[in-house]
Structure formats: C-alpha cells, structure tokens
Design a protein around this motif. Structure first.
Motif, short mmCIF file in Angstrom:
data_model
loop_
_atom_site.label_atom_id
_atom_site.label_comp_id
_atom_site.label_asym_id
_atom_site.label_seq_id
_atom_site.Cartn_x
_atom_site.Cartn_y
_atom_site.Cartn_z
N TRP A 1 0.82 -1.21 0.00
CA TRP A 1 0.00 0.00 0.00
C TRP A 1 0.86 1.26 0.00
CZ3 TRP A 1 -5.24 0.39 2.98
CH2 TRP A 1 -6.12 -0.56 2.46
N GLY A 2 1.87 1.32 0.83
CA GLY A 2 2.67 2.53 0.93
C GLY A 2 3.38 2.86 -0.35
N ALA A 3 4.18 1.91 -0.88
CA ALA A 3 4.91 2.16 -2.12
C ALA A 3 3.96 2.37 -3.28
CB ALA A 3 5.86 1.00 -2.40
N GLY A 4 2.86 1.57 -3.31
CA GLY A 4 1.90 1.73 -4.40
C GLY A 4 1.22 3.08 -4.39
N GLY A 5 0.90 3.57 -3.20
CA GLY A 5 0.27 4.89 -3.10
C GLY A 5 1.20 5.99 -3.57
N VAL A 6 2.48 5.92 -3.20
CA VAL A 6 3.45 6.93 -3.65
C VAL A 6 3.61 6.87 -5.16
CG1 VAL A 6 5.86 7.64 -3.55
CG2 VAL A 6 4.68 6.98 -1.46
N ALA A 7 3.68 5.67 -5.73
CA ALA A 7 3.83 5.53 -7.18
C ALA A 7 2.62 6.10 -7.91
CB ALA A 7 4.05 4.06 -7.54
N ALA A 8 1.42 5.78 -7.42
CA ALA A 8 0.20 6.27 -8.06
C ALA A 8 0.11 7.79 -7.96
CB ALA A 8 -1.02 5.61 -7.43
N ALA A 9 0.40 8.34 -6.76
CA ALA A 9 0.34 9.80 -6.60
C ALA A 9 1.42 10.49 -7.43
CB ALA A 9 0.50 10.16 -5.13
N GLY A 10 2.61 9.87 -7.52
CA GLY A 10 3.66 10.45 -8.36
C GLY A 10 3.27 10.47 -9.83
N ALA A 11 2.64 9.39 -10.28
CA ALA A 11 2.17 9.36 -11.67
C ALA A 11 1.11 10.43 -11.91
CB ALA A 11 1.62 7.97 -11.99
#
Length: 727
Positions: free
Chosen positions: A52-62
């Motif tokens: 969840w943490g890494a995925g959330g950062v990746a999605a928000a960065g995109a």
C-alpha cells in the motif's frame, strides 16, 4: 438573479485569487499533508498490506506527472495527494523496519542477560535499566530485542555499556487502560521494547564495556555521559533540587519525586522540565554570544577572521551535543533543527524565515520518526511555536514602531514583560487542546507561574548550567552547580506555590479525535495564511472546543482481568473499586472522573443506593437497567439472575442466559478493557482491542492467532459463547 452555478464559479475564482496571492506560503502546507498521511496509517482498523505505501506513492507520483501539463488546481491536488501518500509510506516502512519480537504473556522467573544501553535513577533509590541484545534461558518465551527492567535500591550498580545477568520476570508492554488512553504498547513497538520486567535478584555485571559497533557504541557513550552527569549533579544537589537540575541538563526526569512532578504539571511549568526551545536556544545563544564576545577582545583575530561564523559553527555543535545528551526528545529535535538552520544562515550570510524553519523542522522529524506525530510532545511543541511565530509576524512591526517612539530602559522592561505574558497566553491556548486530548488536564494559573519561572530559568539557571559544562573537565562543576541549585530551588518553590492555589489544575471532559483534528486543521489555516481569509480557521477551532460540552464519559469501566471496575454514581462521580493499580486508577479518574469520595462497598450499599455488593458479586441499578458484576465462579447464575448486563471476572460457560449483554473472563482476555455507556436506545460498548484494531502492537489474546471478532454490542447467547470457548 444570479444562478447557483454562477455564484459557485465566482467563489472558486475568488479562492483561486487568494491562493495565488499567497503562493509564497504554499510550502508551509507540505508538513500538514505529510502529517495527514501519517495519521491515516495509524487510523486504519487493520494493518495495511505491504504494497500500500509504495503503491500509493507511485500512483500519486504518476498523477503529479500527468497533472503537470494541465491546470494549476490539478497540479496542487496531485502534490497534496503525493505528500499524503509519502507520509503513509514512510510510517508503514518504519513500522515494518522496527518490527521485533514481543513477549506475549507474563513469563515467570527466568535468567536474563543483555547490554545496558540506558540507566535511569528512580525517586525511591532504585533504577530502571534498558537492555539491548537480550537473551534468556527459556525456549517457550519470545526473545525481545530490548527489555526494560526495574531494580530495587541496592540491587544494581551496572553502568551503561555493561553486559549484565539478572533473574527477572518479564511481561508484555502494558496495553491502554481504556479505549483512547495512552497506548504504551504502540510506543514500545516503535522503540523495539519487547518486554517490561522486574529484577528478582541482584544485577550482576558479567562483561564491562560490552557495547560493539560504532552506532550502538555512540548511543552507549552518550547514555553513559548522561548517567555520569546525572550522578554528579545529584551528589552535589540532593533532593528535588538536584533532580530538577539533572532534568534540565540531561533530560532525565525519573529522579524527580512524584509530588514535585505533580506540582510542575498543575502549575503549568512541566515544559521547563522538557528540554526544548527555551533550553536549546539559550544554550546556543550563550555559546554564540560568549565566544564572539571573547574573540572580539583580540583585535588581531576579530579584524582578520570571521569570528561570527566561528561562533555560529561552535554553537551548532554545542546545540547538537545538548540535544543528544537530553536523549533527543521531539521538542529538542525541533528546536535544534530550527536553531541550527538559523545559525547555518549566519554561516552562509543569508536571512532566515522563521515559519519556514518550523516547516523544515517538522518535515525532518516526520520523515525521521513519523510515529512522533501522534504523540503529545510533537503536537504541543509545534503548536506553540507555530502559534507564536504567526502572532509575532503581525505584532513585531508594531512592537518595533512603539519601541522607536518610547526609548529607555523602563519601556524595554515593560515590553519584555508584555512579551512573556503574550507568549505564555498564545502558547498556552495553542497547546491547551492537545493537553486536554492527551491528559484531560488544564493548568489554570500557568501564566502567573511562567512569568516568574521562565525569566529565572533563562537568565540564571541556564547560564550556570553552561558554566557547569565548562568547569566539568576540571572537576570544579560544584562551583556552578551550587548557584544553579539556588535558581532551581526558586523555580521549584514557584511550582509548588502556584500548584497550591485553588483550582490550579482542572480535569476536563474527553475531547473526541475528530475535534482534535478539526482544531489542528483550523489552527493551520489561521496560522499559515497571511490574508484576512485566515480567520476562517477560527470556525472549526470553535466547533472543536464546543464538542467538549457534549462529551459524555462512560458509565461502566472494566479492566482486562475483570478485577478493576468503576461505575457512575447518581451524582455523576466515578466510583472505583480500588483494584487494578495506580496507573489504571489515574487514567480512569482523568478520562472518566471525577473520582467519588466514597469507597467501593464490600458487603453493603453505596451512598446513592444503586450499588449493592456481597460475596458473589455486585448488582448495580442505573437508568432502568440491572447490571450484575459477577465474581463467584461456583454459582454465577445466582449472581446474575434478572440482570440485563453481566460483567464477570470468571468464565460464565453458558450461564446467565437472560442477559442482553454478556462480558466474561474470556471476553476480557480476548478484547482487553471494556467501557460501556447506558444509552436510551441500548448499550454502547467499546474495547481496547476494537479501538486499537488489528495492528502489530495491539491486544494479543493468543500467542499465535487473534480471536475472531464479534459485534461488540450484539446480544450474546450461550451457543455463541460455547463456540468461542471451543475456539
């Protein structure tokens, strides 16, 4: 007539113009959204999946990359979401990185050994040892990474860095006394404390100076210096005078007696004992001014070399050492970062912006130790500093103009006293809500106490503390400690005097979590913006304060073993049965009190006649309901006959069929302490396990598996109970 869509468009356009006008303040909101992500992680009812943490950062960065070429509002929204996701990811990553074994149940006696990394003196002459690299002789008990052991007076002479062996009894870190109370188990998780214990015999040193590795060696060396300093201060200044002096120098508050500590809390002077902005700033300022003045006495040096930068560099080093020496608590970290950035600006010949310093300090602490965000130290420290800076951003130009029109010493003294009063009022109001949320206490006369104690600490105690450090290498520290003790004694007397005033500290109702969040966001809106729209933040702050008028404390409280109980009397006070320990009694009295003056009846009735007890238990009649408090394992049906609600410290095993709500020993074992509200529409029930959720530090009913969750307010029949017992 204008349509609703036109009015909405005008409102959005006006908001956009206001935002653009204050674009220089946008970076100040980065810690706010980062804190939202941190709070979101802790608010989840269950531990989130690892991705969840890494995925959330990746999605928000995109999303930020996609919004970069579109409109500014989308770009700002994406940046805010990225900050939230980053705060969530950092906190989740830290929780995973610090995961360590935790003792699941009381162990009984075992042989324990480990390296002493911290020694704290206790007021009764004993000591509290924190052990690292723990090992023991039991195969059926988890091996914690760290453990904290209390030893009675005379049982331990160990120093920091020694490997010791002791016969001890370990227990899991204590869980909250009630839902919403301080969660020491969560606190211990992020410090890798897997067990608390008591020494059953002498603490034997089996290997002196056993610390290995540069990192652990550095930590041990700093703690050893703290221990040595505290010991030398206590030798020179006995009693609370030396204990408070040691707290001001090393941050160790354990030697302070309980009455003196309570006096500091009730008088509003507890912040003086916590090494924070006052101490770090004074230490750095004294070093900076002192060294620069000393070098200025030598013209050959002052005219050829940048003595101002030399003084700033040494002040940074001294402030950093002082922060480490104090154990690096959050207020000290915040103050060190802010003071350090100001001094770095001196080194670089730059001007520093105070509110941005606060934002940078908050960012560093949030990324370094995100769990501190939900603690009182972080919240109260930053709330006070942000509120004072926001106020003085407006007041400073006016003060400067007034000072120019009124020269002379008397106006300067009056302006200083006014500044002390205003600073105390601003900081006191900003921190009061967080103090109420965490401690349910408010110091009424704190302004009067601080007007005397703060100048005495700043202008007398702290300079002598710096002189003590300078004299320490020569063994002459007593020359500075004695006059320092005079000042400390003066502060102690102020604390005791103000604490003795009528209603010096009042207990206030529980503040809901949503109210604390609303007050925080409203305060950020008020302090971070500069335009007139900043005053919109007063509305959520007022709503948050008004929520206390509607707060209703629970009617019945039960500890995790069914031994400690408390209930509401007809007069609204809280009647406790006196079992469960001092911490339980103190927590319940603060969060659900005030405590009733009468004692729990043993074989009689309470004063209001609603509670009657005998050998088998107690019956409590309130609001048209009958509550049975059962403690007779041989004949529980008799004890709970006709009861609507049954709370039992023994297993019921299918009995008490007519009750609508059943809570027995098995429920307490699985879910921890209970609190109940007797409401017109039914009974509302909360438990510590339900409040904590399924988190790594939460209530553990079984060493390998958690008990299955059941609706807490649902009626419980004998079939359900039989299934649970078999499970």
């Amino acid at each position: 007539m204008r349509s609703g869509s036109d009015a909405a468009a005008d409102f959005l356009r006006a908001m956009g113009e206001r935002l653009l006008a204050e674009r220089g303040r946008w970076p100040l909101w980065l810690p706010v959204f980062l804190g939202m992500g941190i709070g979101l992680y802790f608010a989840l009812p269950a531990e989130p999946p690892v991705f969840w943490g890494a995925g959330g950062v990746a999605a928000a960065g995109a999303g930020l990359v996609l919004a970069r070429r579109r409109s500014l509002p989308l770009l700002m929204a994406a940046a805010c979401l990225l900050a939230v996701a980053l705060g969530f990811a950092v906190t989740q990553g830290r929780s995973l990185r610090l995961a360590a074994p935790v003792v699941e149940r009381p162990t009984g006696a075992l042989m324990l050994d480990g390296v002493v990394v911290e020694v704290e003196a206790l007021p009764d002459g004993g000591s509290r040892l924190t052990l690292d690299r723990v090992a023991h002789d039991r195969d059926d008990v988890a091996v914690p990474l760290k453990a904290r052991i209390k030893a009675r007076a005379g049982l331990s002479s160990a120093s920091v860095g020694d490997r010791v062996r002791v016969r001890a009894m370990l227990m899991p870190p204590p869980q909250p006394a009630m839902p919403g109370a301080f969660d020491f188990a969560r606190f211990a998780w992020f410090r890798q404390l897997g067990a608390m214990g008591t020494a059953l015999g002498p603490v034997a040193v089996i290997e002196p100076d056993a610390a290995g590795g540069w990192r652990s060696g550095l930590a041990v060396a700093i703690n050893a210096i703290r221990q040595a300093l505290s010991s030398r201060i206590l030798e020179a200044l006995p009693g609370d005078r030396g204990a408070v002096a040691a707290a001001l120098v090393t941050g160790d508050q354990m030697p302070i007696s309980a009455p003196m500590m309570q006096a500091y809390r009730d008088s509003g002077l507890a912040h003086i004992l916590s090494i924070s902005g006052l101490h770090i700033t004074m230490a750095a300022g004294l070093v900076f001014v002192g060294l620069r003045a000393l070098l200025a006495l030598f013209p050959a040096v002052a005219l050829r070399y940048p003595i101002k930068k030399w003084a700033a560099a040494l002040a940074i080093l001294c402030a950093g050492f002082y922060t480490l020496l104090a154990g690096a608590p959050v207020p000290a970290q915040r103050s060190f970062f802010m003071t350090g950035l100001v001094l770095v600006a001196v080194l670089l010949d730059r001007m520093a912006l105070s509110m941005r310093l606060v934002a940078w300090a908050a960012l560093v602490i949030m990324l370094w130790a995100p769990e501190e965000v939900i603690g009182p130290s972080f919240q109260m420290s930053f709330a006070a500093v942000v509120a004072m800076i926001a106020a003085y951003e407006t007041l400073t130009p006016r003060q400067g103009a007034w000072r120019a029109e009124h020269p002379g010493p008397l106006p300067a003294i009056g302006l200083y006293l006014l500044g002390v009063v205003l600073s105390t009022l601003i900081a006191g109001f900003a921190t009061a809500v967080y103090g109420i949320f965490h401690f349910n206490r408010f110091a009424v006369w704190s302004v009067a106490a601080n007007m005397i104690a703060v100048p005495l600490t700043g202008f007398w105690v702290m300079p002598w503390a710096l002189a003590m450090f300078l004299l320490l290498p020569f063994g002459l520290e007593a020359l500075a400690l004695v006059p320092m003790g005079w000042g400390v004694e003066g502060v102690n007397r102020v604390a005791a005097w103000v604490a003795s005033w009528p209603s010096s500290a009042v207990t206030l109702p529980i503040l809901p979590l949503w109210a604390m969040v609303a007050f925080t966001l409203g305060g950020c809106w008020l302090c971070l913006w500069r335009g007139t729209w900043r005053w919109w933040g007063v509305l959520p702050m007022a709503v948050a304060l008004a929520s206390m008028a509607f707060a209703r404390p629970p009617d019945l409280l039960v500890d995790g073993r069914g031994e400690g109980m408390a209930l509401r009397t007809a007069e609204g006070a809280l009647l406790l049965n006196g079992k469960g320990g001092r911490i339980l009694k103190d927590t319940w009295s603060r969060r659900a009190g005030p405590e009733a003056a009468e004692r729990w009846p043993k074989k009689s009735s309470s004063r209001d006649g609603r509670l009657r007890c005998d050998e088998s238990g107690c019956l409590w009649r309130a609001d048209g309901r009958v509550v049975a408090l059962v403690r007779d394992e041989d004949n529980p049906e008799k004890a709970c006959a006709g009861a609507d609600i049954v709370v039992s410290s023994v297993p019921l095993r299918g009995t008490c069929r007519g009750a609508r709500v059943l809570i027995d020993r098995f429920d307490l074992w699985r879910r921890g302490p209970y609190v109940l509200w007797l409401e017109p529409g039914g009974v509302r029930v909360e438990t510590v396990a339900g409040w904590q959720g399924d988190r790594p530090w939460s209530w553990r009913p079984h060493p390998r598996r958690k008990a299955k969750a059941l609706p807490q307010t649902a009626p419980r029949g004998p079939e359900e109970r039989k299934d649970e017992e078999e499970d």
